[in-house]
Scaffold this motif. Structure first.
Motif, short mmCIF file in Angstrom:
data_model
loop_
_atom_site.label_atom_id
_atom_site.label_comp_id
_atom_site.label_asym_id
_atom_site.label_seq_id
_atom_site.Cartn_x
_atom_site.Cartn_y
_atom_site.Cartn_z
N GLY A 263 -17.74 35.31 27.42
CA GLY A 263 -16.86 34.20 27.96
C GLY A 263 -15.57 34.85 28.38
N ARG A 264 -15.42 36.00 28.30
CA ARG A 264 -13.95 36.39 28.99
C ARG A 264 -13.87 36.06 30.25
NH1 ARG A 264 -13.98 42.52 27.98
NH2 ARG A 264 -16.10 42.16 28.64
N PRO A 265 -12.65 35.84 30.77
CA PRO A 265 -11.39 36.26 30.13
C PRO A 265 -10.93 35.00 29.29
CG PRO A 265 -10.79 35.73 32.37
CD PRO A 265 -12.32 35.86 32.29
N TYR A 266 -9.76 35.28 28.27
CA TYR A 266 -9.33 34.30 27.54
C TYR A 266 -8.09 34.06 27.72
CZ TYR A 266 -13.85 34.21 25.21
OH TYR A 266 -15.25 34.17 25.00
N HIS A 267 -7.26 34.90 28.08
CA HIS A 267 -5.92 34.91 28.23
C HIS A 267 -5.04 34.77 26.95
CE1 HIS A 267 -6.74 35.02 32.59
NE2 HIS A 267 -7.50 33.95 32.54
N ARG A 268 -5.30 34.01 26.37
CA ARG A 268 -4.67 33.66 25.12
C ARG A 268 -5.42 33.55 23.72
NH1 ARG A 268 0.12 32.60 24.98
NH2 ARG A 268 -0.03 31.08 23.13
N LEU A 269 -4.74 34.14 22.65
CA LEU A 269 -5.58 34.17 21.48
C LEU A 269 -6.17 33.08 21.03
CD1 LEU A 269 -6.23 35.74 18.87
CD2 LEU A 269 -3.97 35.25 17.82
N ASP A 270 -5.43 31.84 21.08
CA ASP A 270 -6.03 30.55 20.67
C ASP A 270 -7.27 30.20 21.48
OD1 ASP A 270 -4.38 30.06 22.95
OD2 ASP A 270 -3.69 28.23 22.31
N ALA A 271 -7.20 30.60 22.72
CA ALA A 271 -8.54 30.14 23.49
C ALA A 271 -9.84 31.10 23.15
CB ALA A 271 -8.19 30.47 25.08
N LEU A 272 -9.35 32.41 22.78
CA LEU A 272 -10.39 33.55 22.20
C LEU A 272 -10.94 32.65 20.71
CD1 LEU A 272 -12.06 36.14 22.15
CD2 LEU A 272 -9.74 37.00 21.24
N LEU A 273 -9.94 32.38 20.10
CA LEU A 273 -10.34 31.72 18.69
C LEU A 273 -11.50 30.52 18.73
CD1 LEU A 273 -7.10 32.23 16.51
CD2 LEU A 273 -9.05 33.69 16.51
N ALA A 274 -10.87 29.54 19.68
CA ALA A 274 -11.65 28.29 19.97
C ALA A 274 -13.12 28.76 20.41
CB ALA A 274 -11.04 27.52 21.03
N ALA A 275 -13.09 29.71 21.34
CA ALA A 275 -14.44 30.23 21.80
C ALA A 275 -15.31 30.85 20.76
CB ALA A 275 -14.13 31.12 23.18
N ALA A 276 -14.66 31.60 20.00
CA ALA A 276 -15.61 32.33 18.93
C ALA A 276 -16.07 31.17 17.80
CB ALA A 276 -14.55 33.32 18.02
N ASP A 277 -15.23 30.20 17.55
CA ASP A 277 -15.55 28.98 16.77
C ASP A 277 -16.93 28.55 17.52
OD1 ASP A 277 -13.55 29.53 14.98
OD2 ASP A 277 -12.53 27.86 15.47
N ASP A 278 -17.07 28.15 18.72
CA ASP A 278 -17.63 27.66 19.59
C ASP A 278 -19.12 28.22 19.66
OD1 ASP A 278 -18.90 25.37 21.34
OD2 ASP A 278 -19.03 27.16 22.47
#
Length: 176
Positions: A47-62
């Motif tokens: 799913g990368r790139p995320y650019h920001r930690l909050d986007a990475l965390l949201a993707a991880a949850d999803d």
């Protein structure tokens, strides 16, 4: 405006930028240190790139929410029982630090409740143990023994997501 500043919410998170640029196999390996489900690690890496930690965390949850039973079983396989003396990773040992000074009585009660939980639900009892003491962890376990299978499935996913978020945050912040 010339572009995002370091205080701008659109600015990349430094550790996330480094993670975004890892070769895929390195990103998957890093993610497997967070959650032992290969399906989850591969999906988050892809799913990368995320650019920001909050986007990475949201993707991880999803991605976690989309895991099937086998993926969740893989994720749970990476977690030791709460209160086990032989913990297989430094991360788990830090997360379960509240158990380190537990009395023999609490350890015995935890072992008994862990066994009952596994008989009842068919998998290891999982709780986000960071910052929690032994008595609290035992109390949560005893409370959860009263859950239905469906309630416990949802709760296990919620706890797994919380653990993943803590570990991902640590991974990204340490890479700064």
């Amino acid at each position: 405006m010339t572009g995002p500043t370091s205080t701008d919410p659109r600015s990349p998170t430094p550790g996330t930028a480094a993670f975004d640029h890892l070769p895929r196999h390195d990103a998957v390996a890093a993610l497997l240190s967070v959650c032992s489900s290969p399906a989850w690690a591969e999906a988050v890496a892809d799913g990368r790139p995320y650019h920001r930690l909050d986007a990475l965390l949201a993707a991880a949850d999803d991605r976690l929410a989309r895991l099937d039973g086998a993926g969740i079983a893989d994720a749970l396989a990476g977690h030791p029982r709460i209160g086990e003396r032989a913990i297989h990773s430094a991360t788990s040992a830090r997360e379960q630090a509240g158990m380190s000074d537990a009395s023999d009585e609490v350890r015995a009660a935890m072992a008994e409740a862990n066994a009952e939980y596994e008989r009842r639900f068919g998998h290891v009892y999982l709780v986000c143990a960071s910052g929690r003491g032994a008595d609290e962890l035992l109390g949560v376990l005893r409370e959860r023994l009263g859950n239905t299978a469906g309630e416990e499935t949802r709760r296990t996913r919620t706890e797994l997501a919380a653990i993943n978020r803590l570990r991902l945050t640590g991974l990204i912040v340490q890479d700064r």
